[in-house]
Structures are given as structure tokens and as C-alpha cells.
Scaffold this motif. Sequence first.
Motif, PDB file in Angstrom:
ATOM      1  N   GLU A  66       0.835  -1.206   0.000  1.00 63.75           N
ATOM      2  CA  GLU A  66       0.000   0.000   0.000  1.00 63.75           C
ATOM      3  C   GLU A  66       0.869   1.255   0.000  1.00 63.75           C
ATOM      4  N   LYS A  67       1.919   1.267   0.811  1.00 58.10           N
ATOM      5  CA  LYS A  67       2.819   2.420   0.863  1.00 58.10           C
ATOM      6  C   LYS A  67       3.522   2.609  -0.480  1.00 58.10           C
ATOM      7  N   LYS A  89       1.021   3.984  -3.046  1.00 58.94           N
ATOM      8  CA  LYS A  89       0.699   5.390  -2.801  1.00 58.94           C
ATOM      9  C   LYS A  89       1.869   6.304  -3.153  1.00 58.94           C
ATOM     10  N   ASP A  90       3.090   5.897  -2.806  1.00 55.40           N
ATOM     11  CA  ASP A  90       4.260   6.719  -3.144  1.00 55.40           C
ATOM     12  C   ASP A  90       4.402   6.854  -4.659  1.00 55.40           C
ATOM     13  N   ALA A 144       1.992   6.515  -6.928  1.00 51.35           N
ATOM     14  CA  ALA A 144       0.883   7.322  -7.439  1.00 51.35           C
ATOM     15  C   ALA A 144       1.078   8.797  -7.112  1.00 51.35           C
ATOM     16  N   ASN A 145       1.584   9.095  -5.930  1.00 58.23           N
ATOM     17  CA  ASN A 145       1.838  10.496  -5.559  1.00 58.23           C
ATOM     18  C   ASN A 145       2.843  11.145  -6.503  1.00 58.23           C
ATOM     19  N   LEU A 175      -4.966   6.558  -5.100  1.00 58.08           N
ATOM     20  CA  LEU A 175      -4.772   7.137  -3.765  1.00 58.08           C
ATOM     21  C   LEU A 175      -6.019   7.000  -2.896  1.00 58.08           C
ATOM     22  N   THR A 176      -7.194   6.979  -3.524  1.00 59.83           N
ATOM     23  CA  THR A 176      -8.440   6.864  -2.751  1.00 59.83           C
ATOM     24  C   THR A 176      -8.957   5.437  -2.690  1.00 59.83           C
ATOM     25  N   SER A 177      -8.157   4.474  -3.135  1.00 54.68           N
ATOM     26  CA  SER A 177      -8.590   3.081  -3.107  1.00 54.68           C
ATOM     27  C   SER A 177      -8.625   2.554  -1.678  1.00 54.68           C
ATOM     28  N   PHE A 208      -7.566  -0.429  -0.802  1.00 57.21           N
ATOM     29  CA  PHE A 208      -6.376  -1.271  -0.637  1.00 57.21           C
ATOM     30  C   PHE A 208      -6.699  -2.567   0.100  1.00 57.21           C
TER      31      PHE A 208
END
Length: 490
Positions: free
Chosen positions: A322-323, A326-327, A329-330, A394-396, A398
Motif C-alpha cells: 500500500e505504501k 501510494k508513493d 501514485a503520488n 490514492l483513494t482506493s 487497498f
Amino acid sequence: MAAASSQVALPQQPAVDYSKYRPLYRAILAANWEDAEIFFNQNPAAIRSPLNEAYLETALHVGAKVDLALLLVERYPDLGRHKNLRNTVSALEVIVFSDCSIINKHSLNFLQSFIYYCVSKAESTTLSAPIFHLITSLLQWLVGKSIVNKMVLHHQAVKLLKCLCDQLKTLNDTQVNSLTKRAVFEATSLDIWQVILNIADAYPRSVYFSDSMRQRILHVAVINRCENVFNLICGTNVLRNGLSTHDDVNCNSVLHLAGKLAPPHKLNLVSGAALQMQRELQWFKEVKKITPPYFLSYRNKDKKSPSMVFTEEHKELKEAGEKWMKDTANSCTIAAALIVTVVFAAAITVPGGNNDENGLPIFSNNNAFTIFAFSNAASLFTSTTSLLVFLSILTSRFAEEDFLYALPKRLIIGLFTLFLSIIFMMIAFSSTVYLVFGNNRRGVLIMVAGFACLPVTSFVLLQLPLLVALVSSTYGRGIFDQRGFPQLPY
């Protein structure tokens, strides 16, 4: 009386003259077959002595060269029936432990497969010595010495393996178990499927061996994530059904073992925690296909179902995935947002400005302006799509199952559209420079186009491996492919 009896000396065994056979032993260990041949010719009566057989066996087991070991076994076939001088290791175990070039032929590329075919044909011909030497010499000149040597060693190791397995057909069950059981489980854990296949062909009961944990080869293959052995077993219906319903001493079914975390060296085969989580889900899903339905709720000694084991074992990997997602995607969201801002501003302030009379762009009749308008609009649309896709990541939520298809699919779409937006942005910028400063000079166009390739090339070199890995892992043929594997003798 007891003390006196305890001091009675045991009969002494006659001393053995080891020095008589040291020249042979040293010649074999030094891979000097000529000196060994001289010893054979000079001592024909002593060749089959127990001590000399032990020396030959030990020389075979300590791993003299594969070609020399093959000559020893071909000359003395029964050497493979015994363990070494200390009675601890069999020749089959040495093949597995020493990793002597037993490779997976299904993983070879076209060139390597062709070289292996030439090597095997050269060795099987009646004029093997000159033809084999000629072919290998030519191949070494064409493709390099290391790859040819690897194929030669593999071919010789397979022949040695077959010679040793042929001897198993003449032994009883106890002898075969002693020689092969450890080799079978070690080969399974190392994913050397050819050892399993050859031993099973000579002794079919070997596929039902159980270790100290009452686990069989299917369990060991799943624990160690050995896809080649797994595919080999699942290619046989009778064997698959017989092994998949067995549990170990802790009442763990094969699905419980698939729910455990893979060994670190298997996890590191793919980059990124999200892809590692996807690979683990693929294993769990594939093992679920071969297990009976009631195993989904089957509890082990700890009163845990396979799904509970998977969730508990993969908790940290899921958080890391997940991290990582997100990283990624960010970072890509920032890039996509910058591109959207740039190309939107370029669409409003067109190159050259507008005509004061009709408000149309001054260069509207120029072909380069048409290219600019199309590429700028395409960059805006693709970068906006990429931005929205990365925001959806980012809004998933997970969840575990999202790592199987949903999240990788979104990341693939996001990276692909971001790549297209960069290409179209560079085309739009190059068209603008050519319109404003080029004055129809081709040299300016060539120079600008060359520099525009730098960011595109950088993105390809840095991000394309990740995109290819995502596509291959999500939509590729996968690791669970039973085509091309021979059937076990059942």
C-alpha cells in the motif's frame, strides 16, 4: 566381575593399506582421467575391491567434474547404488546439492535452446568426439564460451542423472528410499523439476515420499514457491488429486501453506511490494483451484482457515505494498498535474499569437501549427486521464484482492497515459519552437527533435521496466503454465 568384563578388549579389525589406492584417489579428485586409466590397467584385479569402490564412490560424491563423474558411472554403473565413504550422501543428492547445471530448459531463450539442441545432437552422434569438438568450437566463437560451457555441463549432468536413476530400477524399496528421498525433497525446494521427473520415472512411489513434517513434494513446492515442480505435479490429474488432499502434522493443508509468506529469495524475484503481494495472491488463487472446496474452511491445529493464515502472514507485506503504491501514485500525480498545467496554458496562448482582425491564430495555415494543436490536445487529454487514474489509486481501499487486478490495472493505465502525455507534450513544444524560431530551417527542427527525445528516453529507461513487469505479471501467461512439461508416469 562387571569391571573386569568391561575391560575385555574387542577383536581388532585388520588394518587396511590405504596408500595402495591413493594414486587412483588423487587422480580422480584432480580430474586426471589418464592417470586413473593407467591405474585401472595396472591393477585390474583390485578395481572391484571394497576399499577401491569406496574411493571411486567418494570421488564421485565430492564432486569431481561432471564429465568425469559421468565416465565413472558409465564404467561402473553400480557406483550409484551406494552412498559415499561416510555413508551420508548419495550421488543423486550430490547432483542436487552441488547445483551442477541442472537447469530448467523451459526458461531458455531461442538462442540458448538452439545451442542446447546442437550440443545434444553432437554428443548423440556416432562420431561424437570430432563433431562435438567442431560444433562447440564454432558455437564458442559465435556466442561466447560461457554459454556453450553451461549447455555442455547441463547436457552431461542430465545424462549423469539418467544413468543414476536407471540403477534405481534394480534396487529394493529400502535402498531406493535411502538414496533418493533426501534428493527428491531438496530438488523440490530448489525447483529442479528434472530430478523429480527422472526419479519418478524410475521409481514412481517417490512422488509420495513424506518428510519429518509429513509433507509431500506438493507441499514443499508450494512453501518454496517452486512453479516448475508445481506445474509438473498439476499436469497429472491422479497425482494432483492424491497430493492436494494430504495435510501435515500441524493439520495444514496445501492451501494453508500457500497462505504462508514466501521465502525472501522468492519474493525478491519481483520488484516492488505491490507486485510481491500480487504474486502471493496468484499463488493462493492457483492452489485454491486444485484443492477440494471444503479445504477453504478447513482449520489447522491453530484453528485457522487458509484465508486467516494468508491475512495474518501477509499483513506487513500488504502495508508495504500500500505504501509503495501510494508513493508511486503520488509522484506520478505531481508529474501529470504539471503536464496538465503546461499544455492547458499552451492551448490558450498559441504560438505566434492571434490575428487582430478575426482572432484566428497567425500560423493556423501552417502544417507545424496543425501538429502543435493535435499533440497539445492529446497531451492534455492523456495527462488528465493519468491524473484521474492516479487519484483513484490514492483513494482506493487497498483490500487484499485489489492487489491482484484492480490496483495493477490502474497503475498500468496511469503510467501508459503519462508516457503518452510526455511524448505529445514534447511534440507540441518542438512544433512551437519550429514555428517561432525555425523559419522553415530543417536544421532547427532536427536539433529540437533530438533534444526532445531526451526526456522521452529517460522516462522509457526509468519507468518502462516497471510497466513491462506490471503488464507481464497481470496479463501475461503467468508462472502457472503446464504446457510443455512431460507427464509423470501415472
